[in-house]
Design a protein around this motif. Structure first.
Motif, PDB file in Angstrom:
ATOM      1  N   ILE A 196     -29.616   2.121  34.041  1.00  0.00           N
ATOM      2  CA  ILE A 196     -30.316   2.026  35.242  1.00  0.00           C
ATOM      3  C   ILE A 196     -29.982   3.071  36.336  1.00  0.00           C
ATOM      4  N   GLY A 197     -29.272   3.965  36.174  1.00  0.00           N
ATOM      5  CA  GLY A 197     -29.015   4.787  37.496  1.00  0.00           C
ATOM      6  C   GLY A 197     -29.749   5.977  37.138  1.00  0.00           C
ATOM      7  N   MET A 198     -30.433   6.449  36.288  1.00  0.00           N
ATOM      8  CA  MET A 198     -31.062   7.676  36.165  1.00  0.00           C
ATOM      9  C   MET A 198     -32.388   7.306  35.257  1.00  0.00           C
ATOM     10  N   PRO A 199     -33.597   8.109  35.593  1.00  0.00           N
ATOM     11  CA  PRO A 199     -34.564   8.005  34.485  1.00  0.00           C
ATOM     12  C   PRO A 199     -34.105   8.452  33.282  1.00  0.00           C
ATOM     13  N   ALA A 200     -35.046   8.028  32.183  1.00  0.00           N
ATOM     14  CA  ALA A 200     -34.832   8.417  30.927  1.00  0.00           C
ATOM     15  C   ALA A 200     -35.411   9.828  30.171  1.00  0.00           C
ATOM     16  N   ASN A 201     -35.528  10.691  31.183  1.00  0.00           N
ATOM     17  CA  ASN A 201     -36.117  12.025  30.756  1.00  0.00           C
ATOM     18  C   ASN A 201     -37.758  11.867  30.246  1.00  0.00           C
ATOM     19  N   ASP A 202     -38.082  10.743  30.592  1.00  0.00           N
ATOM     20  CA  ASP A 202     -39.589  10.401  30.335  1.00  0.00           C
ATOM     21  C   ASP A 202     -40.757  10.551  31.275  1.00  0.00           C
ATOM     22  N   GLY A 203     -40.348  11.050  32.393  1.00  0.00           N
ATOM     23  CA  GLY A 203     -41.355  11.586  33.762  1.00  0.00           C
ATOM     24  C   GLY A 203     -41.819  10.395  34.276  1.00  0.00           C
ATOM     25  N   ASN A 204     -41.028   9.094  34.407  1.00  0.00           N
ATOM     26  CA  ASN A 204     -41.169   8.071  34.957  1.00  0.00           C
ATOM     27  C   ASN A 204     -40.006   7.746  35.978  1.00  0.00           C
ATOM     28  N   GLN A 205     -40.190   7.132  37.218  1.00  0.00           N
ATOM     29  CA  GLN A 205     -39.139   6.736  38.103  1.00  0.00           C
ATOM     30  C   GLN A 205     -38.188   5.619  37.588  1.00  0.00           C
ATOM     31  N   THR A 206     -38.840   4.786  36.742  1.00  0.00           N
ATOM     32  CA  THR A 206     -38.610   3.462  36.338  1.00  0.00           C
ATOM     33  C   THR A 206     -37.175   3.932  35.476  1.00  0.00           C
ATOM     34  N   VAL A 207     -36.433   2.672  35.138  1.00  0.00           N
ATOM     35  CA  VAL A 207     -35.168   2.858  34.318  1.00  0.00           C
ATOM     36  C   VAL A 207     -35.268   1.793  33.406  1.00  0.00           C
ATOM     37  N   TRP A 208     -34.048   1.694  32.664  1.00  0.00           N
ATOM     38  CA  TRP A 208     -34.261   1.021  31.533  1.00  0.00           C
ATOM     39  C   TRP A 208     -33.121  -0.082  31.379  1.00  0.00           C
ATOM     40  N   TYR A 209     -33.471  -1.409  30.795  1.00  0.00           N
ATOM     41  CA  TYR A 209     -32.458  -2.297  30.408  1.00  0.00           C
ATOM     42  C   TYR A 209     -33.199  -3.083  29.072  1.00  0.00           C
ATOM     43  N   ALA A 210     -32.281  -4.197  28.586  1.00  0.00           N
ATOM     44  CA  ALA A 210     -32.694  -4.951  27.356  1.00  0.00           C
ATOM     45  C   ALA A 210     -32.432  -6.333  27.627  1.00  0.00           C
ATOM     46  N   ILE A 211     -33.149  -7.100  26.836  1.00  0.00           N
ATOM     47  CA  ILE A 211     -32.627  -8.641  26.894  1.00  0.00           C
ATOM     48  C   ILE A 211     -32.661  -9.080  25.431  1.00  0.00           C
ATOM     49  N   LEU A 212     -31.468  -9.806  25.299  1.00  0.00           N
ATOM     50  CA  LEU A 212     -31.540 -10.391  23.768  1.00  0.00           C
ATOM     51  C   LEU A 212     -31.734 -11.953  24.243  1.00  0.00           C
ATOM     52  N   ASN A 213     -32.415 -12.435  23.021  1.00  0.00           N
ATOM     53  CA  ASN A 213     -32.932 -13.938  23.107  1.00  0.00           C
ATOM     54  C   ASN A 213     -32.678 -14.604  21.664  1.00  0.00           C
ATOM     55  N   ASP A 214     -32.262 -15.714  21.757  1.00  0.00           N
ATOM     56  CA  ASP A 214     -32.132 -16.354  20.560  1.00  0.00           C
ATOM     57  C   ASP A 214     -32.901 -17.707  20.590  1.00  0.00           C
ATOM     58  N   LEU A 215     -34.004 -17.687  20.824  1.00  0.00           N
ATOM     59  CA  LEU A 215     -34.841 -18.926  21.226  1.00  0.00           C
ATOM     60  C   LEU A 215     -35.192 -19.484  19.831  1.00  0.00           C
ATOM     61  N   ASN A 216     -35.592 -18.644  19.002  1.00  0.00           N
ATOM     62  CA  ASN A 216     -35.941 -19.132  17.539  1.00  0.00           C
ATOM     63  C   ASN A 216     -34.821 -19.248  16.736  1.00  0.00           C
ATOM     64  N   LYS A 218     -32.806 -16.965  15.909  1.00  0.00           N
ATOM     65  CA  LYS A 218     -32.695 -15.610  15.416  1.00  0.00           C
ATOM     66  C   LYS A 218     -32.583 -14.554  16.590  1.00  0.00           C
ATOM     67  N   LEU A 219     -31.603 -13.687  16.200  1.00  0.00           N
ATOM     68  CA  LEU A 219     -31.498 -12.539  17.438  1.00  0.00           C
ATOM     69  C   LEU A 219     -32.888 -11.714  17.484  1.00  0.00           C
ATOM     70  N   GLU A 220     -33.214 -11.695  18.779  1.00  0.00           N
ATOM     71  CA  GLU A 220     -34.451 -11.089  19.255  1.00  0.00           C
ATOM     72  C   GLU A 220     -33.917 -10.215  20.339  1.00  0.00           C
ATOM     73  N   TYR A 221     -34.662  -8.947  20.601  1.00  0.00           N
ATOM     74  CA  TYR A 221     -34.390  -8.110  21.613  1.00  0.00           C
ATOM     75  C   TYR A 221     -35.652  -7.461  22.218  1.00  0.00           C
ATOM     76  N   LYS A 222     -35.550  -7.137  23.397  1.00  0.00           N
ATOM     77  CA  LYS A 222     -36.823  -6.324  23.980  1.00  0.00           C
ATOM     78  C   LYS A 222     -36.386  -5.624  25.247  1.00  0.00           C
ATOM     79  N   HIS A 223     -36.956  -4.223  25.172  1.00  0.00           N
ATOM     80  CA  HIS A 223     -36.696  -3.372  26.085  1.00  0.00           C
ATOM     81  C   HIS A 223     -37.541  -3.405  27.177  1.00  0.00           C
ATOM     82  N   HIS A 224     -36.912  -3.228  28.529  1.00  0.00           N
ATOM     83  CA  HIS A 224     -37.638  -3.591  29.761  1.00  0.00           C
ATOM     84  C   HIS A 224     -37.566  -2.243  30.599  1.00  0.00           C
ATOM     85  N   SER A 225     -38.464  -1.841  31.437  1.00  0.00           N
ATOM     86  CA  SER A 225     -38.337  -0.992  32.319  1.00  0.00           C
ATOM     87  C   SER A 225     -38.050  -1.587  33.785  1.00  0.00           C
ATOM     88  N   LEU A 226     -37.456  -1.016  34.628  1.00  0.00           N
ATOM     89  CA  LEU A 226     -37.122  -1.604  35.999  1.00  0.00           C
ATOM     90  C   LEU A 226     -37.699  -0.882  37.166  1.00  0.00           C
TER      91      LEU A 226
END
Length: 275
Positions: A196-216, A218-226
């Protein structure tokens, strides 16, 4: 030196994953707001290390981290700061641009951290392990064997595979390389939520994190920009003490160089993140 491994037991519900805060107070503030909006408790927020780094507010960032109180392992920067080392331990090639820049930002951060912040950094574990949705999970910074090892999506699976054998893990959550990615093979998952401290060299100012979920169940995950107040971060970095190139990256979303990147990732510079 014996590793300090903290076993967290069973975790469930939404779990926020992030890394590389890099002294970016504005990004940390924005992520804390995401966690609160998603009703994710601090105990279910996990950082892969390098709370301190390239940006202008190391002391303020550590103090906010303490107030919020998510979990974090030690990145190479925390290890070096704890030992009073004279360099960041990032495994940059000696004489490279990244190595030169580290001779600016690392002593800057070192000079501003209070004894209270250093004491907090020193108690961080090397790894976490926990169970989640019938999976055994381990959190590393670079890799289990080398805190400063750069592992990317294109890194051969054989290099990743040996890490799973250490604790018979099903999932490894990692950081250090600065790019978000996931790599699933042989019923194993290597997941890097990004930083989250630096952009991902992708040309965007947003940064990245992820969220795990076990709602179903099963382990599910999704990447999110911030989104965060990157303009303030950029302004604060223009203090004559930090690399101007890193301040520019905050705005352009493009790294000054691709010295640490394999050919595949280097070729994707500026083309966005495809997850």
């Amino acid at each position: 030196m014996d590793k300090k491994i903290e076993h967290l037991g069973q975790l469930s519900g939404k779990t926020l994953l992030f890394g590389g805060v890099y002294s970016n107070l504005q990004a940390l503030e924005a992520l804390k707001q995401v966690a609160e909006a998603e009703n994710i408790s601090p105990e279910n927020c996990i950082c892969t290390g390098d709370i301190v780094g390239y940006c202008a507010q190391p002391e303020e960032t550590v103090q906010l981290f303490k107030i919020w109180n998510p979990r974090s392992i030690a990145g190479n920067v925390e290890i070096q700061l704890s030992e009073g080392a004279q360099d960041c331990g990032c495994d940059f090639k000696k004489g490279s641009r990244c190595d030169g820049f580290s001779q600016q930002w690392y002593p800057y951060a070192q000079s501003l951290l209070s004894q209270d912040s250093l004491a907090f950094i020193k108690q961080l574990p090397d790894h976490y392990t926990f169970n989640y949705a019938d999976k055994k999970v381990m959190v590393v910074h670079g890799s289990y064997f080398n805190t400063s090892e750069f592992i990317f999506k294109s890194t051969p699976w054989e290099t990743k595979a040996i890490n799973f054998k250490v604790d018979q893990s099903d999932v490894i959550i990692a950081g250090h390389c600065g790019l978000p990615f996931n790599d699933a093979q042989n019923n194993k998952l290597w997941l890097n939520p990004g930083v989250i401290g630096m952009p991902a060299n992708d040309g965007n100012q947003t940064v990245w994190y992820a969220i795990l979920n076990d709602l179903n169940g099963k382990l599910e995950y999704k990447h999110h920009s911030l989104n965060y107040n990157y303009r303030l971060t950029n302004t604060l970095m223009q203090n004559g003490l930090l690399p101007e190139e890193y301040a520019r990256t905050i705005v352009t979303g493009i790294w000054d160089n691709t010295e640490i990147l394999p050919a595949v990732e280097s070729g994707l510079q500026g083309f966005g993140i495809n997850l």
